[in-house]
Design a protein around this motif. Structure first.
Motif, PDB file in Angstrom:
ATOM      1  N   THR A 156       0.859  -1.177   0.000  1.00 21.46           N
ATOM      2  CA  THR A 156       0.000   0.000   0.000  1.00 21.46           C
ATOM      3  C   THR A 156       0.905   1.239   0.000  1.00 21.46           C
ATOM      4  OG1 THR A 156      -0.100   0.009   2.426  1.00 21.46           O
ATOM      5  CG2 THR A 156      -1.872  -1.170   1.244  1.00 21.46           C
ATOM      6  N   PRO A 157       0.390   2.381  -0.448  1.00 21.66           N
ATOM      7  CA  PRO A 157       1.215   3.598  -0.469  1.00 21.66           C
ATOM      8  C   PRO A 157       1.785   3.971   0.898  1.00 21.66           C
ATOM      9  CG  PRO A 157      -0.769   3.934  -1.758  1.00 21.66           C
ATOM     10  CD  PRO A 157      -0.933   2.610  -1.046  1.00 21.66           C
ATOM     11  N   ASP A 158       1.068   3.625   1.977  1.00 25.96           N
ATOM     12  CA  ASP A 158       1.509   3.968   3.327  1.00 25.96           C
ATOM     13  C   ASP A 158       2.153   2.785   4.059  1.00 25.96           C
ATOM     14  OD1 ASP A 158      -0.816   2.471   3.535  1.00 25.96           O
ATOM     15  OD2 ASP A 158      -1.716   3.741   5.077  1.00 25.96           O
TER      16      ASP A 158
ATOM     17  N   VAL B 292       8.509   3.985   6.218  1.00 28.99           N
ATOM     18  CA  VAL B 292       7.097   4.309   6.021  1.00 28.99           C
ATOM     19  C   VAL B 292       6.921   4.890   4.629  1.00 28.99           C
ATOM     20  CG1 VAL B 292       5.116   5.625   6.850  1.00 28.99           C
ATOM     21  CG2 VAL B 292       6.782   4.721   8.488  1.00 28.99           C
ATOM     22  N   GLY B 293       6.098   4.232   3.825  1.00 31.80           N
ATOM     23  CA  GLY B 293       5.790   4.696   2.478  1.00 31.80           C
ATOM     24  C   GLY B 293       6.640   4.014   1.415  1.00 31.80           C
ATOM     25  N   LEU B 294       6.086   3.970   0.216  1.00 29.87           N
ATOM     26  CA  LEU B 294       6.759   3.324  -0.909  1.00 29.87           C
ATOM     27  C   LEU B 294       8.112   3.952  -1.218  1.00 29.87           C
ATOM     28  CD1 LEU B 294       3.722   2.895  -3.341  1.00 29.87           C
ATOM     29  CD2 LEU B 294       4.895   1.090  -2.062  1.00 29.87           C
ATOM     30  N   ALA B 295       8.187   5.278  -1.176  1.00 28.78           N
ATOM     31  CA  ALA B 295       9.447   5.954  -1.501  1.00 28.78           C
ATOM     32  C   ALA B 295      10.537   5.568  -0.509  1.00 28.78           C
ATOM     33  CB  ALA B 295       9.257   7.468  -1.527  1.00 28.78           C
ATOM     34  N   ALA B 296      10.193   5.438   0.770  1.00 31.86           N
ATOM     35  CA  ALA B 296      11.183   5.075   1.784  1.00 31.86           C
ATOM     36  C   ALA B 296      11.707   3.657   1.565  1.00 31.86           C
ATOM     37  CB  ALA B 296      10.589   5.213   3.179  1.00 31.86           C
ATOM     38  N   VAL B 297      10.827   2.741   1.188  1.00 34.50           N
ATOM     39  CA  VAL B 297      11.246   1.358   0.935  1.00 34.50           C
ATOM     40  C   VAL B 297      12.164   1.318  -0.281  1.00 34.50           C
ATOM     41  CG1 VAL B 297      10.457  -0.974   0.366  1.00 34.50           C
ATOM     42  CG2 VAL B 297       9.184   0.401   2.030  1.00 34.50           C
ATOM     43  N   ARG B 298      11.792   2.031  -1.316  1.00 33.55           N
ATOM     44  CA  ARG B 298      12.611   2.081  -2.537  1.00 33.55           C
ATOM     45  C   ARG B 298      13.980   2.690  -2.240  1.00 33.55           C
ATOM     46  NH1 ARG B 298      14.135   5.241  -6.765  1.00 33.55           N
ATOM     47  NH2 ARG B 298      14.015   4.322  -8.833  1.00 33.55           N
ATOM     48  N   GLU B 299      14.001   3.802  -1.533  1.00 33.01           N
ATOM     49  CA  GLU B 299      15.263   4.484  -1.217  1.00 33.01           C
ATOM     50  C   GLU B 299      16.172   3.604  -0.356  1.00 33.01           C
ATOM     51  OE1 GLU B 299      16.637   7.235  -2.515  1.00 33.01           O
ATOM     52  OE2 GLU B 299      14.889   7.127  -3.831  1.00 33.01           O
TER      53      GLU B 299
END
Length: 138
Positions: free
Chosen positions: A35-37, A51-58
Motif C-alpha cells: 500500500t502507499p503507506d 514508512v511509504g513506498l518511496a522510503a522502501v525504494r530508497e
C-alpha cells in the motif's frame, strides 16, 4: 470476511512477487506489492521502520550491493484474525553475491484494495539461532 481459495492464492502470489520485483531491480513496481503507506519494519536489523513506498525504494537503493541477489520465500501461512485483519507469515531466504545465505521471517498484514491484495505492514525478523534460542532444560 471469509477468505476463499482465490484470495489465499492471490496473497501467496503477492508475497512471492516481492522477490521477483526486487531481484529484477524493478523498484518502480513496489506499488504492486505494498500500500502507499506501507510500514516496513526492519527494527530487528537496527533501523527505524520505513514508512511509504518511496522510503522502501530508497532503502533498497541505499543498500546497493548489500542487497541479496536472490530473495526466495516459502512456508506461507495465511490466516484471518478475529479483528478482521488478514495476516500472512512466511520464511525468506536471501542469497548474497558471495554465496552466503540469510534467513528471515516475514510477518505481513495484507489488505484488499481496488487493485487487489497489498501488504500494508511487514515486519522482518532475522533468524539467527536454531530453535529461536530454545534449549532443553534439565
Amino acid at each position: 470476511m471469509t477468505l476463499g481459495p482465490e484470495d489465499r492464492l492471490a496473497i501467496g502470489e503477492l508475497i512471492a512477487l516481492h522477490g521477483h520485483v526486487v531481484d529484477d531491480g524493478q523498484l518502480d513496481r513496489m506499488g504492486e506489492l505494498f500500500t502507499p503507506d506501507i510500514v516496513y519494519d526492519v527494527s530487528d536489523f537496527g533501523q527505524d521502520p520505513l514508512v511509504g513506498l518511496a522510503a522502501v525504494r530508497e532503502a533498497a537503493l541505499a543498500l546497493g550491493d548489500g542487497n541479496p541477489v536472490a530473495h526466495h520465500v516459502t512456508n506461507i501461512v495465511v490466516r484471518e484474525e478475529a479483528d478482521g485483519r488478514v495476516r500472512a507469515r512466511s520464511k525468506g531466504l536471501g542469497v548474497r553475491a558471495d554465496g552466503t545465505c540469510g534467513s528471515v521471517t516475514y510477518d505481513d498484514i495484507v489488505v484488499r484494495t481496488p487493485d487487489g491484495w497489498r501488504i500494508s505492514h511487514r515486519t522482518l525478523t532475522a533468524r539467527r539461532v536454531p530453535l529461536n534460542g530454545v534449549h532443553r532444560s534439565g
